[in-house]
Motif scaffolding. Structure first.
Motif, PDB file in Angstrom:
ATOM      1  N   GLN A   1       0.827  -1.370  -0.065  1.00  0.00           N
ATOM      2  CA  GLN A   1       0.121  -0.036  -0.118  1.00  0.00           C
ATOM      3  C   GLN A   1       0.843   1.307  -0.170  1.00  0.00           C
ATOM      4  O   GLN A   1       0.604   2.336  -0.720  1.00  0.00           O
ATOM      5  CB  GLN A   1      -0.847   0.167   1.222  1.00  0.00           C
TER       6      GLN A   1
ATOM      7  N   ALA B   1       2.204   1.934  -3.407  1.00  0.00           N
ATOM      8  CA  ALA B   1       1.262   2.327  -4.368  1.00  0.00           C
ATOM      9  C   ALA B   1       1.041   3.800  -3.956  1.00  0.00           C
ATOM     10  O   ALA B   1       1.005   4.736  -5.007  1.00  0.00           O
ATOM     11  CB  ALA B   1      -0.093   1.461  -4.124  1.00  0.00           C
ATOM     12  N   GLY B   2       1.265   4.179  -2.762  1.00  0.00           N
ATOM     13  CA  GLY B   2       1.076   5.631  -2.340  1.00  0.00           C
ATOM     14  C   GLY B   2       2.154   6.430  -2.917  1.00  0.00           C
ATOM     15  O   GLY B   2       2.080   7.487  -3.467  1.00  0.00           O
TER      16      GLY B   2
ATOM     17  N   ILE C   1       1.678   7.225  -6.675  1.00  0.00           N
ATOM     18  CA  ILE C   1       0.969   8.700  -6.713  1.00  0.00           C
ATOM     19  C   ILE C   1       1.594   9.851  -6.367  1.00  0.00           C
ATOM     20  O   ILE C   1       1.798  11.079  -6.980  1.00  0.00           O
ATOM     21  CB  ILE C   1      -0.375   8.221  -5.800  1.00  0.00           C
TER      22      ILE C   1
ATOM     23  N   LEU D   1      -7.577  11.884  -7.718  1.00  0.00           N
ATOM     24  CA  LEU D   1      -7.545  10.945  -6.879  1.00  0.00           C
ATOM     25  C   LEU D   1      -8.722  10.270  -6.363  1.00  0.00           C
ATOM     26  O   LEU D   1      -9.536  10.897  -5.560  1.00  0.00           O
ATOM     27  CB  LEU D   1      -6.595  11.335  -5.776  1.00  0.00           C
ATOM     28  N   SER D   2      -9.108   8.940  -6.143  1.00  0.00           N
ATOM     29  CA  SER D   2     -10.199   8.248  -5.580  1.00  0.00           C
ATOM     30  C   SER D   2      -9.708   8.256  -3.838  1.00  0.00           C
ATOM     31  O   SER D   2      -8.660   8.348  -3.659  1.00  0.00           O
ATOM     32  CB  SER D   2     -10.169   6.977  -6.067  1.00  0.00           C
TER      33      SER D   2
ATOM     34  N   GLN E   1      -9.601   5.538  -2.431  1.00  0.00           N
ATOM     35  CA  GLN E   1      -8.431   4.635  -2.274  1.00  0.00           C
ATOM     36  C   GLN E   1      -6.960   5.136  -2.414  1.00  0.00           C
ATOM     37  O   GLN E   1      -6.141   4.967  -1.567  1.00  0.00           O
ATOM     38  CB  GLN E   1      -8.794   3.343  -3.008  1.00  0.00           C
ATOM     39  N   ASP E   2      -6.780   5.935  -3.478  1.00  0.00           N
ATOM     40  CA  ASP E   2      -5.618   6.639  -3.820  1.00  0.00           C
ATOM     41  C   ASP E   2      -5.329   7.451  -2.659  1.00  0.00           C
ATOM     42  O   ASP E   2      -4.144   7.357  -2.453  1.00  0.00           O
ATOM     43  CB  ASP E   2      -5.751   7.557  -5.274  1.00  0.00           C
TER      44      ASP E   2
ATOM     45  N   ASP F   1      -3.912   5.260  -0.008  1.00  0.00           N
ATOM     46  CA  ASP F   1      -2.737   4.738  -0.365  1.00  0.00           C
ATOM     47  C   ASP F   1      -1.471   5.973  -0.025  1.00  0.00           C
ATOM     48  O   ASP F   1      -0.440   5.684   0.633  1.00  0.00           O
ATOM     49  CB  ASP F   1      -2.399   4.306  -1.825  1.00  0.00           C
ATOM     50  N   LEU F   2      -1.809   7.045  -0.545  1.00  0.00           N
ATOM     51  CA  LEU F   2      -0.955   8.280  -0.465  1.00  0.00           C
ATOM     52  C   LEU F   2      -0.654   8.470   1.033  1.00  0.00           C
ATOM     53  O   LEU F   2       0.649   8.642   1.396  1.00  0.00           O
ATOM     54  CB  LEU F   2      -1.663   9.396  -1.239  1.00  0.00           C
TER      55      LEU F   2
END
Ligand code: HEC
Length: 122
Positions: free
Chosen positions: A39, A42-43, A46, A107-108, A110-111, A114-115
């Motif tokens: 996670q 993934a962040g 972004i 950004l969602s 979820q995004d 993660d960020l």
């Protein structure tokens, strides 16, 4: 002796780069070296896409915006003075600031989660 020579050469090299362009041209660490979980990694992607051009992740030195190193380590954010917590930082990311774009359309949820997970590693 040899080792000493190389470290001196490295220092001189760094100084030369420092004079030419600022000594923050550090080698980029891999996600594994940083110990990021999936996670957080993934962040980081972004972050690299949307935030890195204005904020240094591993320095408090400013770019267009303040450096974000250790941003969650203090009670308040250095520049805005807002509380350093997920809710306020989510607001900043969604709505932006006078000189920072908002990302609510980009950004969602979820995004952003993660960020935030990545920002907590800084
Ligand atoms: C175009 C440049 C720009 C981009 C892109 C940008 N920011 Fe910013 N950001 C700024 C500026 C300038 C400020 C200072 C705003 C102020 O003083 O109110 C800021 C402030 C912040 C703050 C508050 C920092 C503090 O010390 O108070 C956070 C957190 C932040 N940005 C996170 C992000 C994240 C996460 C992204 C990527 C999704 C991002 N920013 C993208 C320019 C940018």
């Amino acid at each position: 002796m040899k080792i000493k020579y190389w470290s001196a050469a490295a220092l001189v090299g760094c100084l030369a780069i420092g004079i030419l362009g600022g000594c923050d041209i550090e080698r980029r660490k891999s996600d594994a070296e940083l110990g990021l979980n999936p996670q957080q990694a993934a962040g980081r992607k972004i972050y690299d896409n949307y935030c890195d051009r204005c904020h240094r992740p591993y320095s408090t030195k400013g770019k267009k915006g303040p450096g974000l190193k250790g941003m969650f380590q203090h009670k308040y954010l250095s520049q805005t003075g807002l509380p350093a917590n997920d809710d306020r930082v989510t607001d900043i990311i969604r709505n932006g600031r006078p000189d920072m774009p908002g990302y609510s359309q980009v950004l969602s949820t979820q995004d952003i989660q993660d960020l935030l997970a990545y920002l907590h590693t800084l």
